[in-house]
Design an enzyme around this catalytic site. Structure first.
Site, PDB file in Angstrom:
ATOM      1  CD  GLU A 228      -3.718  -5.802   3.024  1.00 12.27           C
ATOM      2  OE1 GLU A 228      -4.557  -5.159   3.601  1.00 12.27           O
ATOM      3  OE2 GLU A 228      -2.457  -5.450   3.284  1.00 12.27           O
TER       4      GLU A 228
ATOM      5  CD  GLU B  72      -2.772  -1.375   2.398  1.00 12.51           C
ATOM      6  OE1 GLU B  72      -2.367  -0.909   3.492  1.00 12.51           O
ATOM      7  OE2 GLU B  72      -4.181  -1.722   2.285  1.00 12.51           O
TER       8      GLU B  72
END
Length: 495
Positions: A90, A7
């Protein structure tokens, strides 16, 4: 597959940095390993965090409940043609919880339905979390909102309302629902469900006061006598990663009635103590109040202790490092001048307290006879550590107790209930099991896995930062508890 960044596009876009990570990974892993990045499923995140045109695969994540397939279509733009299998790296099975929030829970059947939307079209997902865990020691993280002061530290438990609970338990609806979905698309039979993990309620543990934190600095500070600085410095500048840091100075000449002490930037929570000077001696150590990164920056010094030359102690707790977003650079300690009525206080002795050698407290075999931890009330002290640092007596207190397990067969998982205590850190057999803060909530009990225990005597040490349980006891129970705290709020943190 090996992930090289996570991220990163949420807060950065340095392609040279990403290329360096790839080169470093290849030098150790060779060319046969698939390298990949993960970023949120939006254009801005993927533009910043991916390496388009390289052999690094770009995976995506997104909130459970979003339509996955438009995001998987966007993912293809950041991968080579024909090399963009749909992967949610995720897939959120639950959510995290911060101090002061209600325990985060998500609907089991909805989570299972969202996973089915991905697997039914030959997509793939990595369950985050498949197994919730525990932020043992000082390893809990934190989040922020729109600015760095909107600070949200994680609780010690990372149960996450995941299908495999913090203690490994799978006897819950979410595990069964997700297992059913996975079973429909698995080419092989699923393994048997493991048996339930046994837990034990060992009962009450009586504690006794050992010493105060401030009296133990020569044992716990690294270095023992601290360092001298004209102005406050951060933990990182003293090579400290976690724990506490104590700043000691004296109130300056312009101290007056009702003076205001201000710390514009503190990361994360400061407790202010003052011992008024009387001749060549220091009087009773008084707890003035807390200055918190997320709420307040000032305290008013009571008139009764607002004297020039009074000893000033500021204990700062690192409550967890920000691990996502634009404020991920997160130095700890006092980050600004400390102001008294707007004027900086100069001249500090600073003690890094990582609490890595807690058992030293027991080896000294000195016991405090009686201490009244109602801050602001005079302390009655018996035999204690020799105090060569001119630190007033009092402040946060260490407590110790023993509990016996009769045999190896009786060694089971357990939980320590801290109801009636306020805020601090606990150690079992010299292992830091994490922070407790039942006055804030929601977590009441800390998880103690069986491998930390043994047959015979087991040793518990806690550091209480504020107000003790009047019974001086904790209770070892067999269930988690997330019902502490009073004005709990709902989590508003989103990625």
């Amino acid at each position: 597959m090996v992930q090289v960044e996570n991220e990163y596009g949420s807060f950065g876009d340095d392609k040279d940095y990403l290329q360096y990570l790839v080169k470093l990974a290849r030098s150790h892993l060779g060319d046969d390993v698939i390298l990949y990045t993960t970023d949120g499923g939006a254009v801005g995140n993927l533009n910043g965090g991916t390496l388009v045109g390289s052999d690094v695969y770009a995976a995506v994540d997104f909130s459970t409940g979003e339509d996955p397939w438009p995001i998987f279509e966007l993912q293809k733009k950041y991968n080579a043609p024909g090399k963009s299998p749909a992967l949610a790296s995720e897939f959120y099975t639950g959510w995290l919880t911060h101090w002061g929030e209600t325990f985060a829970q998500t609907d089991a059947m909805q989570v299972a339905s969202e996973l089915d939307k991905i697997l039914s079209k030959n997509g793939s997902a990595v369950l985050y979390m498949a197994h919730g865990g525990t932020n043992f020691g000082f390893f809990s993280g934190a989040n922020t909102g729109e600015n760095a002061s909107d600070f949200e530290p994680d609780i010690t438990s990372y149960d996450y309302d995941s299908p495999i609970r913090e203690n490994g338990d799978v006897d819950n609806l979410k595990f069964k629902a997700l297992r059913d979905v996975i079973g429909r698309y698995s080419q092989n039979p699923l393994p048997d469900i493991p048996p339930k993990i046994e837990r034990k309620a060992y009962g009450k543990v009586q504690l006794q006061k050992i010493t105060s934190l401030f009296e133990s600095l020569e044992l716990l500070s690294e270095p023992p006598k601290g360092v001298v600085s004209e102005n406050p410095v951060t933990m990182e500048s003293l090579q400290q990663i976690s724990g506490f840091i104590l700043y000691q100075s004296v109130l300056p000449y312009h101290t007056g009635i009702g003076s205001t002490l201000t710390i514009p930037l503190v990361h994360d929570r400061a407790q202010v103590f003052i011992a008024p000077k009387s001749g060549n001696q220091y009087g009773t150590l008084t707890y003035v109040g807390a200055i918190q990164r997320w709420s307040s920056s000032s305290v008013i010094i009571p008139n009764s202790i607002s004297f020039q030359g009074s000893k000033l102690l500021i204990l700062v707790e690192n409550m967890g490092r920000v691990n996502y977003g634009h404020f991920i650079y997160d130095p700890k300690g006092i980050l600004s001048p400390v102001l008294l009525d707007g004027t900086p206080i100069r001249g500090w002795r600073i003690y890094p307290i990582p609490l890595r050698n807690i058992m030293q407290l027991q080896r000294t075999n000195r016991i405090l006879n009686s201490v009244d931890l109602e801050f602001g009330v005079k302390l009655s002290i018996g035999p204690r550590f020799e105090n060569n640092l001119e630190i007033p007596v009092g402040g946060p207190i260490f407590y110790s107790g023993l509990f016996n397990i009769s045999s190896a067969y009786e060694v089971k998982d357990t939980y320590i209930s801290f109801r009636g205590w306020t805020k601090g850190v606990a150690f079992v057999n010299d292992f830091n099991i994490g922070r407790f803060w039942p006055s804030m909530g929601p977590q009441c009990n800390l998880y103690v896995p069986a491998p930390l225990l043994h047959a015979g005597e087991n040793h518990l040490v806690i550091l209480e930062l504020e107000k003790e349980n009047t019974k001086l006891e904790v209770n070892l129970v067999d269930t988690p508890d997330f019902t502490c705290g009073q004005q709990l709020k709902q989590s508003h943190f989103v990625k």
